[in-house]
Design a protein around this motif. Sequence first.
Motif, PDB file in Angstrom:
ATOM      1  N   ASP A  58       0.835  -1.174   0.007  1.00 30.30           N
ATOM      2  CA  ASP A  58       0.190  -0.031  -0.051  1.00 30.30           C
ATOM      3  C   ASP A  58       0.906   1.332  -0.011  1.00 30.30           C
ATOM      4  O   ASP A  58       0.386   2.204  -0.322  1.00 30.30           O
ATOM      5  CB  ASP A  58      -0.941  -0.045   1.183  1.00 30.30           C
ATOM      6  CG  ASP A  58      -2.026  -0.924   1.289  1.00 30.30           C
ATOM      7  OD1 ASP A  58      -2.239  -1.701   0.039  1.00 30.30           O
ATOM      8  OD2 ASP A  58      -2.481  -1.505   2.335  1.00 30.30           O
ATOM      9  N   LYS A  63       2.289   1.481 -10.362  1.00 25.26           N
ATOM     10  CA  LYS A  63       1.188   1.962 -11.597  1.00 25.26           C
ATOM     11  C   LYS A  63      -0.037   2.261 -11.102  1.00 25.26           C
ATOM     12  O   LYS A  63      -0.741   3.086 -11.156  1.00 25.26           O
ATOM     13  CB  LYS A  63       1.549   1.306 -12.720  1.00 25.26           C
ATOM     14  CG  LYS A  63       0.738   1.848 -13.825  1.00 25.26           C
ATOM     15  CD  LYS A  63       1.023   1.493 -15.231  1.00 25.26           C
ATOM     16  CE  LYS A  63       0.196   1.671 -16.414  1.00 25.26           C
ATOM     17  NZ  LYS A  63      -0.634   2.944 -16.096  1.00 25.26           N
ATOM     18  N   GLU A  64      -0.361   1.114 -10.404  1.00 25.88           N
ATOM     19  CA  GLU A  64      -1.749   0.836  -9.992  1.00 25.88           C
ATOM     20  C   GLU A  64      -2.015   1.985  -8.652  1.00 25.88           C
ATOM     21  O   GLU A  64      -3.141   2.737  -8.879  1.00 25.88           O
ATOM     22  CB  GLU A  64      -2.268  -0.371  -9.178  1.00 25.88           C
ATOM     23  CG  GLU A  64      -2.077  -1.547 -10.344  1.00 25.88           C
ATOM     24  CD  GLU A  64      -0.791  -2.327 -10.737  1.00 25.88           C
ATOM     25  OE1 GLU A  64       0.077  -1.719  -9.977  1.00 25.88           O
ATOM     26  OE2 GLU A  64      -0.589  -2.578 -11.703  1.00 25.88           O
ATOM     27  N   ASN A  65      -1.353   1.847  -7.738  1.00 25.44           N
ATOM     28  CA  ASN A  65      -1.430   2.998  -6.858  1.00 25.44           C
ATOM     29  C   ASN A  65      -1.147   4.494  -7.131  1.00 25.44           C
ATOM     30  O   ASN A  65      -1.915   5.224  -6.843  1.00 25.44           O
ATOM     31  CB  ASN A  65      -0.384   2.715  -5.589  1.00 25.44           C
ATOM     32  CG  ASN A  65      -0.598   1.714  -4.975  1.00 25.44           C
ATOM     33  OD1 ASN A  65      -1.593   1.299  -4.739  1.00 25.44           O
ATOM     34  ND2 ASN A  65       0.536   1.172  -4.123  1.00 25.44           N
ATOM     35  N   ASP A  67      -2.559   5.354 -10.352  1.00 25.94           N
ATOM     36  CA  ASP A  67      -3.544   5.434 -10.930  1.00 25.94           C
ATOM     37  C   ASP A  67      -4.457   6.053  -9.886  1.00 25.94           C
ATOM     38  O   ASP A  67      -5.658   6.756 -10.249  1.00 25.94           O
ATOM     39  CB  ASP A  67      -3.986   4.468 -11.777  1.00 25.94           C
ATOM     40  CG  ASP A  67      -3.201   4.139 -13.117  1.00 25.94           C
ATOM     41  OD1 ASP A  67      -2.425   5.197 -13.551  1.00 25.94           O
ATOM     42  OD2 ASP A  67      -3.160   3.097 -13.610  1.00 25.94           O
ATOM     43  N   LYS A  68      -4.747   5.045  -8.871  1.00 26.46           N
ATOM     44  CA  LYS A  68      -5.681   5.264  -7.674  1.00 26.46           C
ATOM     45  C   LYS A  68      -5.507   6.771  -7.403  1.00 26.46           C
ATOM     46  O   LYS A  68      -6.561   7.579  -7.017  1.00 26.46           O
ATOM     47  CB  LYS A  68      -5.504   4.549  -6.499  1.00 26.46           C
ATOM     48  CG  LYS A  68      -5.934   3.054  -6.999  1.00 26.46           C
ATOM     49  CD  LYS A  68      -5.582   2.043  -5.587  1.00 26.46           C
ATOM     50  CE  LYS A  68      -5.983   0.623  -5.834  1.00 26.46           C
ATOM     51  NZ  LYS A  68      -5.541  -0.086  -4.676  1.00 26.46           N
ATOM     52  N   MET A  69      -4.263   7.190  -6.891  1.00 28.27           N
ATOM     53  CA  MET A  69      -4.020   8.395  -6.607  1.00 28.27           C
ATOM     54  C   MET A  69      -4.587   9.562  -7.571  1.00 28.27           C
ATOM     55  O   MET A  69      -5.117  10.656  -7.129  1.00 28.27           O
ATOM     56  CB  MET A  69      -2.485   8.838  -6.140  1.00 28.27           C
ATOM     57  CG  MET A  69      -1.935   7.862  -5.150  1.00 28.27           C
ATOM     58  SD  MET A  69      -0.366   7.973  -4.859  1.00 28.27           S
ATOM     59  CE  MET A  69       0.082   9.896  -4.920  1.00 28.27           C
ATOM     60  N   ARG A  70      -4.328   9.397  -8.697  1.00 26.20           N
ATOM     61  CA  ARG A  70      -4.980  10.370  -9.839  1.00 26.20           C
ATOM     62  C   ARG A  70      -6.471  10.426  -9.742  1.00 26.20           C
ATOM     63  O   ARG A  70      -6.887  11.324  -9.979  1.00 26.20           O
ATOM     64  CB  ARG A  70      -4.289   9.983 -11.292  1.00 26.20           C
ATOM     65  CG  ARG A  70      -2.672  10.247 -11.209  1.00 26.20           C
ATOM     66  CD  ARG A  70      -2.209   9.865 -12.669  1.00 26.20           C
ATOM     67  NE  ARG A  70      -0.768  10.226 -12.732  1.00 26.20           N
ATOM     68  CZ  ARG A  70       0.133   9.161 -13.233  1.00 26.20           C
ATOM     69  NH1 ARG A  70      -0.349   8.044 -13.508  1.00 26.20           N
ATOM     70  NH2 ARG A  70       1.476   9.592 -12.928  1.00 26.20           N
ATOM     71  N   GLU A  71      -7.001   9.133  -9.625  1.00 26.90           N
ATOM     72  CA  GLU A  71      -8.340   9.242  -9.564  1.00 26.90           C
ATOM     73  C   GLU A  71      -8.962  10.076  -8.462  1.00 26.90           C
ATOM     74  O   GLU A  71     -10.015  10.854  -8.485  1.00 26.90           O
ATOM     75  CB  GLU A  71      -8.978   7.596  -9.522  1.00 26.90           C
ATOM     76  CG  GLU A  71      -8.695   7.007 -10.790  1.00 26.90           C
ATOM     77  CD  GLU A  71      -9.106   5.443 -10.757  1.00 26.90           C
ATOM     78  OE1 GLU A  71      -9.689   5.037  -9.698  1.00 26.90           O
ATOM     79  OE2 GLU A  71      -8.741   4.702 -11.707  1.00 26.90           O
ATOM     80  N   ARG A  72      -8.324   9.823  -7.334  1.00 30.20           N
ATOM     81  CA  ARG A  72      -8.804  10.476  -6.103  1.00 30.20           C
ATOM     82  C   ARG A  72      -8.575  11.875  -6.292  1.00 30.20           C
ATOM     83  O   ARG A  72      -9.475  12.717  -5.949  1.00 30.20           O
ATOM     84  CB  ARG A  72      -8.140  10.005  -4.876  1.00 30.20           C
ATOM     85  CG  ARG A  72      -8.424   8.718  -4.310  1.00 30.20           C
ATOM     86  CD  ARG A  72      -7.812   8.256  -3.275  1.00 30.20           C
ATOM     87  NE  ARG A  72      -7.799   6.888  -2.829  1.00 30.20           N
ATOM     88  CZ  ARG A  72      -7.119   6.076  -2.231  1.00 30.20           C
ATOM     89  NH1 ARG A  72      -6.032   6.594  -1.865  1.00 30.20           N
ATOM     90  NH2 ARG A  72      -7.323   4.816  -2.002  1.00 30.20           N
ATOM     91  N   GLU A  73      -7.461  12.414  -6.949  1.00 29.42           N
ATOM     92  CA  GLU A  73      -7.094  13.733  -7.245  1.00 29.42           C
ATOM     93  C   GLU A  73      -8.086  14.458  -8.128  1.00 29.42           C
ATOM     94  O   GLU A  73      -8.833  15.617  -7.737  1.00 29.42           O
ATOM     95  CB  GLU A  73      -5.915  13.915  -7.569  1.00 29.42           C
ATOM     96  CG  GLU A  73      -5.082  15.416  -7.735  1.00 29.42           C
ATOM     97  CD  GLU A  73      -3.783  15.385  -8.460  1.00 29.42           C
ATOM     98  OE1 GLU A  73      -3.707  15.805  -9.292  1.00 29.42           O
ATOM     99  OE2 GLU A  73      -3.064  14.972  -7.578  1.00 29.42           O
ATOM    100  N   ASP A  75     -11.315  13.339  -8.521  1.00 33.80           N
ATOM    101  CA  ASP A  75     -12.623  13.596  -7.790  1.00 33.80           C
ATOM    102  C   ASP A  75     -12.660  14.777  -7.078  1.00 33.80           C
ATOM    103  O   ASP A  75     -13.672  15.369  -6.655  1.00 33.80           O
ATOM    104  CB  ASP A  75     -12.733  12.341  -6.770  1.00 33.80           C
ATOM    105  CG  ASP A  75     -13.032  10.752  -7.742  1.00 33.80           C
ATOM    106  OD1 ASP A  75     -13.401  11.116  -8.930  1.00 33.80           O
ATOM    107  OD2 ASP A  75     -12.812   9.970  -7.245  1.00 33.80           O
TER     108      ASP A  75
END
Length: 79
Positions: A58, A63-65, A67-73, A75
């Motif tokens: 975590d 790359k997956e983490n 992408d998750k950070m970019r999605e949250r940003e 939002d």
Amino acid sequence: MKYIIILLFLVSFGSILAGYLMDLDCSEKLIGFGVTGLFFIVFPLFSYYRWKDKDVKDYILTKENLDKMREREGDTRQK
């Protein structure tokens, strides 16, 4: 485990203080044992205690983490 860490911290810190405040022949040894206890016993036990139930994956930037950070940003920017 928590109380053992606190006890060892207090003993190490007390040893350092006793070395500084008392004028004894072994004052330098008290300071040395206190510092050694903090860095080789207390800190590793504290680190283990805090990280034992966590997943290291975590906290690694994959790359997956990212992408998750970019999605949250994205939002939070839309709100």
